[in-house]
Write a protein that holds these residues in place. Structure first.
Motif, PDB file in Angstrom:
ATOM      1  N   GLU A 286      12.673  20.583  -0.951  1.00 57.58           N
ATOM      2  CA  GLU A 286      12.001  19.624  -0.063  1.00 57.58           C
ATOM      3  C   GLU A 286      11.321  18.510  -0.858  1.00 57.58           C
ATOM      4  N   ILE A 287      10.714  18.862  -1.979  1.00 55.71           N
ATOM      5  CA  ILE A 287      10.017  17.839  -2.764  1.00 55.71           C
ATOM      6  C   ILE A 287      11.027  16.901  -3.421  1.00 55.71           C
ATOM      7  N   GLN A 288      12.172  17.440  -3.812  1.00 54.09           N
ATOM      8  CA  GLN A 288      13.215  16.575  -4.387  1.00 54.09           C
ATOM      9  C   GLN A 288      13.730  15.592  -3.344  1.00 54.09           C
ATOM     10  N   ASP A 289      13.889  16.055  -2.104  1.00 49.97           N
ATOM     11  CA  ASP A 289      14.292  15.156  -1.018  1.00 49.97           C
ATOM     12  C   ASP A 289      13.256  14.057  -0.820  1.00 49.97           C
TER      13      ASP A 289
ATOM     14  N   GLY B  68      -1.988  19.074   2.094  1.00 49.62           N
ATOM     15  CA  GLY B  68      -2.780  17.932   2.547  1.00 49.62           C
ATOM     16  C   GLY B  68      -2.191  16.609   2.114  1.00 49.62           C
ATOM     17  N   GLY B  69      -1.774  16.526   0.859  1.00 53.69           N
ATOM     18  CA  GLY B  69      -1.161  15.294   0.372  1.00 53.69           C
ATOM     19  C   GLY B  69       0.138  14.984   1.086  1.00 53.69           C
ATOM     20  N   ALA B  70       0.934  16.005   1.290  1.00 55.56           N
ATOM     21  CA  ALA B  70       2.213  15.815   1.973  1.00 55.56           C
ATOM     22  C   ALA B  70       1.997  15.405   3.424  1.00 55.56           C
ATOM     23  N   ALA B  71       1.014  16.004   4.082  1.00 56.04           N
ATOM     24  CA  ALA B  71       0.726  15.649   5.471  1.00 56.04           C
ATOM     25  C   ALA B  71       0.281  14.200   5.574  1.00 56.04           C
TER      26      ALA B  71
ATOM     27  N   TYR C 157      11.093  12.898  -3.084  1.00 54.13           N
ATOM     28  CA  TYR C 157      11.160  11.971  -4.218  1.00 54.13           C
ATOM     29  C   TYR C 157      12.331  11.008  -4.057  1.00 54.13           C
ATOM     30  N   ALA C 158      13.492  11.539  -3.677  1.00 51.40           N
ATOM     31  CA  ALA C 158      14.670  10.689  -3.517  1.00 51.40           C
ATOM     32  C   ALA C 158      14.421   9.612  -2.464  1.00 51.40           C
ATOM     33  N   PHE C 159      13.824  10.005  -1.344  1.00 55.12           N
ATOM     34  CA  PHE C 159      13.511   9.039  -0.297  1.00 55.12           C
ATOM     35  C   PHE C 159      12.540   7.989  -0.825  1.00 55.12           C
ATOM     36  N   MET C 160      11.504   8.425  -1.527  1.00 52.55           N
ATOM     37  CA  MET C 160      10.488   7.494  -2.021  1.00 52.55           C
ATOM     38  C   MET C 160      11.052   6.559  -3.077  1.00 52.55           C
ATOM     39  N   PHE C 161      11.880   7.094  -3.978  1.00 57.14           N
ATOM     40  CA  PHE C 161      12.504   6.224  -4.999  1.00 57.14           C
ATOM     41  C   PHE C 161      13.380   5.170  -4.332  1.00 57.14           C
ATOM     42  N   THR C 162      14.131   5.574  -3.321  1.00 55.50           N
ATOM     43  CA  THR C 162      14.983   4.620  -2.600  1.00 55.50           C
ATOM     44  C   THR C 162      14.134   3.563  -1.911  1.00 55.50           C
ATOM     45  N   PHE C 163      13.071   3.987  -1.261  1.00 55.97           N
ATOM     46  CA  PHE C 163      12.156   3.043  -0.608  1.00 55.97           C
ATOM     47  C   PHE C 163      11.595   2.062  -1.625  1.00 55.97           C
TER      48      PHE C 163
ATOM     49  N   PHE D 156       0.830  -1.201   0.000  1.00 56.84           N
ATOM     50  CA  PHE D 156       0.000   0.000   0.000  1.00 56.84           C
ATOM     51  C   PHE D 156       0.868   1.257   0.000  1.00 56.84           C
ATOM     52  N   LEU D 157       1.914   1.264   0.821  1.00 53.15           N
ATOM     53  CA  LEU D 157       2.811   2.410   0.889  1.00 53.15           C
ATOM     54  C   LEU D 157       3.510   2.631  -0.447  1.00 53.15           C
ATOM     55  N   LYS D 158       3.907   1.569  -1.101  1.00 49.88           N
ATOM     56  CA  LYS D 158       4.540   1.694  -2.419  1.00 49.88           C
ATOM     57  C   LYS D 158       3.575   2.336  -3.419  1.00 49.88           C
ATOM     58  N   ARG D 159       2.312   1.959  -3.365  1.00 53.20           N
ATOM     59  CA  ARG D 159       1.321   2.581  -4.265  1.00 53.20           C
ATOM     60  C   ARG D 159       1.170   4.070  -3.938  1.00 53.20           C
ATOM     61  N   MET D 160       1.127   4.390  -2.645  1.00 49.96           N
ATOM     62  CA  MET D 160       1.007   5.797  -2.241  1.00 49.96           C
ATOM     63  C   MET D 160       2.196   6.611  -2.754  1.00 49.96           C
ATOM     64  N   PHE D 161       3.399   6.083  -2.549  1.00 49.40           N
ATOM     65  CA  PHE D 161       4.602   6.785  -3.011  1.00 49.40           C
ATOM     66  C   PHE D 161       4.599   6.936  -4.530  1.00 49.40           C
ATOM     67  N   THR D 162       4.180   5.891  -5.232  1.00 48.60           N
ATOM     68  CA  THR D 162       4.156   5.942  -6.695  1.00 48.60           C
ATOM     69  C   THR D 162       3.199   7.018  -7.190  1.00 48.60           C
ATOM     70  N   VAL D 163       2.037   7.106  -6.578  1.00 47.76           N
ATOM     71  CA  VAL D 163       1.065   8.139  -6.961  1.00 47.76           C
ATOM     72  C   VAL D 163       1.625   9.528  -6.660  1.00 47.76           C
ATOM     73  N   PHE D 164       2.207   9.707  -5.481  1.00 47.86           N
ATOM     74  CA  PHE D 164       2.780  11.002  -5.103  1.00 47.86           C
ATOM     75  C   PHE D 164       3.846  11.428  -6.111  1.00 47.86           C
ATOM     76  N   ILE D 165       4.755  10.509  -6.433  1.00 48.18           N
ATOM     77  CA  ILE D 165       5.842  10.809  -7.364  1.00 48.18           C
ATOM     78  C   ILE D 165       5.300  11.141  -8.753  1.00 48.18           C
ATOM     79  N   SER D 166       4.236  10.474  -9.167  1.00 48.74           N
ATOM     80  CA  SER D 166       3.724  10.688 -10.520  1.00 48.74           C
ATOM     81  C   SER D 166       2.866  11.949 -10.642  1.00 48.74           C
ATOM     82  N   GLN D 167       2.224  12.371  -9.557  1.00 54.89           N
ATOM     83  CA  GLN D 167       1.285  13.493  -9.662  1.00 54.89           C
ATOM     84  C   GLN D 167       1.834  14.834  -9.192  1.00 54.89           C
ATOM     85  N   GLU D 168       2.713  14.827  -8.226  1.00 52.53           N
ATOM     86  CA  GLU D 168       3.113  16.099  -7.622  1.00 52.53           C
ATOM     87  C   GLU D 168       4.039  16.975  -8.466  1.00 52.53           C
TER      88      GLU D 168
END
Length: 115
Positions: A100-103, A61-64, A105-111, A21-33
């Motif tokens: 901040e958003i680049q940080d 809201g999304g970031a929170a 993304y980097a964290f999410m890509f690594t995850f 589920f977390l991977k899907r959340m990160f993928t959506v965040f990375i693709s939309q933001e």
């Protein structure tokens, strides 16, 4: 190279055992933001404070929800600047938001690569 801890540990702990589920959340965040970040920059360039307020509020809201506190905090400041019609403050925050958003993304890509 180490990746900055851009996602709150408490959020990550709450998602323990829910990695798909977390991977899907990160993928959506990375693709939309990235589009929203571009729209925020454009609103600042256009001096459209109402649009800026709306976009910053939505990203906040999304970031929170995702535990991305640096982005959330920066969006709160952008939202306040737009409410106060403070274009100077808004312009000073866009580079911080992009960093901040680049940080994040980097964290999410690594995850995503590790899980």
């Amino acid at each position: 190279m180490s990746v900055k801890q851009a996602v709150d540990n408490q959020f990550l702990e709450s998602m323990e055992g829910k990695h798909p589920f977390l991977k899907r959340m990160f993928t959506v965040f990375i693709s939309q933001e990235p589009k929203r970040i571009g729209e925020i920059r454009q609103a600042i360039e256009d001096r459209d404070m109402e649009k800026l307020r709306h976009l910053a509020h939505a990203l906040k809201g999304g970031a929170a929800t995702m535990g991305v506190t640096g982005v959330r905090d920066c969006c709160l400041l952008l939202e306040n600047a737009s409410k106060n019609q403070d274009m100077t403050e808004a312009q000073s925050l866009i580079d911080t938001l992009e960093s901040e958003i680049q940080d994040a993304y980097a964290f999410m890509f690594t995850f995503l690569a590790e899980h």
